[in-house]
Design a protein around this motif. Structure first.
Motif, short mmCIF file in Angstrom:
data_model
loop_
_atom_site.label_atom_id
_atom_site.label_comp_id
_atom_site.label_asym_id
_atom_site.label_seq_id
_atom_site.Cartn_x
_atom_site.Cartn_y
_atom_site.Cartn_z
N ALA A 55 -7.67 32.74 -4.58
CA ALA A 55 -8.24 31.77 -4.08
C ALA A 55 -9.52 32.03 -3.85
N ARG A 104 -3.53 26.36 0.09
CA ARG A 104 -3.38 26.72 -1.31
C ARG A 104 -2.10 25.98 -2.07
N ARG A 105 -2.39 25.71 -3.23
CA ARG A 105 -1.22 25.12 -3.85
C ARG A 105 -0.94 25.94 -5.40
N GLY A 106 0.15 25.63 -5.84
CA GLY A 106 0.56 26.34 -6.99
C GLY A 106 1.46 27.55 -6.76
N GLY A 107 2.16 27.69 -5.72
CA GLY A 107 3.05 28.95 -5.36
C GLY A 107 2.45 29.78 -4.55
N ARG A 108 1.02 29.86 -4.37
CA ARG A 108 0.35 30.88 -3.66
C ARG A 108 0.61 32.35 -3.87
N ALA A 109 0.27 32.27 -5.27
CA ALA A 109 0.66 33.55 -6.10
C ALA A 109 -0.38 34.79 -5.53
#
Length: 249
Positions: A55, A104-109
């Motif tokens: 991020a 955060r978006r997208g699963g917070r990898a």
């Protein structure tokens, strides 16, 4: 594969940045505060890509806010202890780091890696406030100038062809301590021993970080390189302040 920025290039740039701290301290607290703020910006811009964090935008914002907040608090605080409000800045930055992760978006990898990397950047950025605080100690600008000279020399040694590996780093530490001790002889408020201690401490920072970043692939980019250049100077700020309080107390 991109080639990391040469050690010599980073060493010279770090040395120049250290010299800028010394010059700013000579002209007063305001210029020193401005240079400390510039250190934070350089650090924040490249911290996320330097550590290859997921991020980047959130990390950059959090590190910049924390670092600039620390510098501002150190400048605005009157009386002793100068850094008494700094823990509040760090605590608020930790909260901000978690807020940034929640956004955060997208699963917070790679969540743990992202949080820990951001928090580390916060601590390093806030350490820049130590330069401003050191300028407020009993020795004031003399301590900052002496320490910055030691850091500049220790960093510059890394640009020499013979300065390779641990042996070269140790040479940098010794020469940094000697340079700071020499600078202490021409300023009224810092004695020889304090100058040598400050120079050795900042020299160790430069040596350790140089070896740490020596094979970092991310240094092929411009922003990570800026951050790597600023890190030794930023970290040294809080250590110089500690030397001033402990040795000159």
């Amino acid at each position: 594969m991109p080639v990391p920025t040469r050690v010599t290039t980073r060493a010279v740039a770090t040395s120049a940045l250290s010299a800028a701290v010394a010059v700013a301290a000579y002209f007063g607290t305001e210029p020193l505060t401005a240079v400390a703020g510039a250190l934070v910006i350089l650090l924040a811009l490249g911290w996320a890509p330097l550590l290859r964090l997921p991020a980047r935008g959130g990390t950059t914002v959090v590190v910049a806010i924390a670092g600039l907040g620390g510098v501002a608090v150190a400048y605005a605080t009157r009386g002793e202890p100068v850094l008494r409000h700094l823990p509040v800045v760090i605590a608020m930055a930790l909260v901000l780091a978690f807020v940034a992760e929640m956004l955060r978006r997208g699963g917070r990898a790679r969540l743990v890696e992202s949080v820990s990397g951001t928090v580390t950047g916060v601590v390093v950025a806030v350490a820049s406030a130590g330069w401003v605080a050191a300028g407020r100690t009993e020795a004031g600008a003399d301590l900052v100038v002496t320490s910055a000279v030691g850091l500049a020399v220790a960093s510059a040694v890394a640009a020499l062809p013979v300065a390779r590996g641990w042996a070269g780093s140790l040479v940098g530490v010794v020469l940094g301590g000697a340079a700071a001790a020499g600078a202490a002889t021409v300023v009224p408020s810092v004695d020889l021993v304090t100058g040598a201690v400050a120079g050795v401490v900042t020299g160790l920072v430069a040596a350790v970080l140089r070896l740490l970043f020596e094979r970092q692939p991310a240094l092929a980019g411009r922003l990570p390189t800026l951050s790597a250049i600023a890190v030794p100077v930023a970290v040294s700020g809080i250590l110089v302040f500690a030397v001033g309080r402990l040795v000159l107390a």
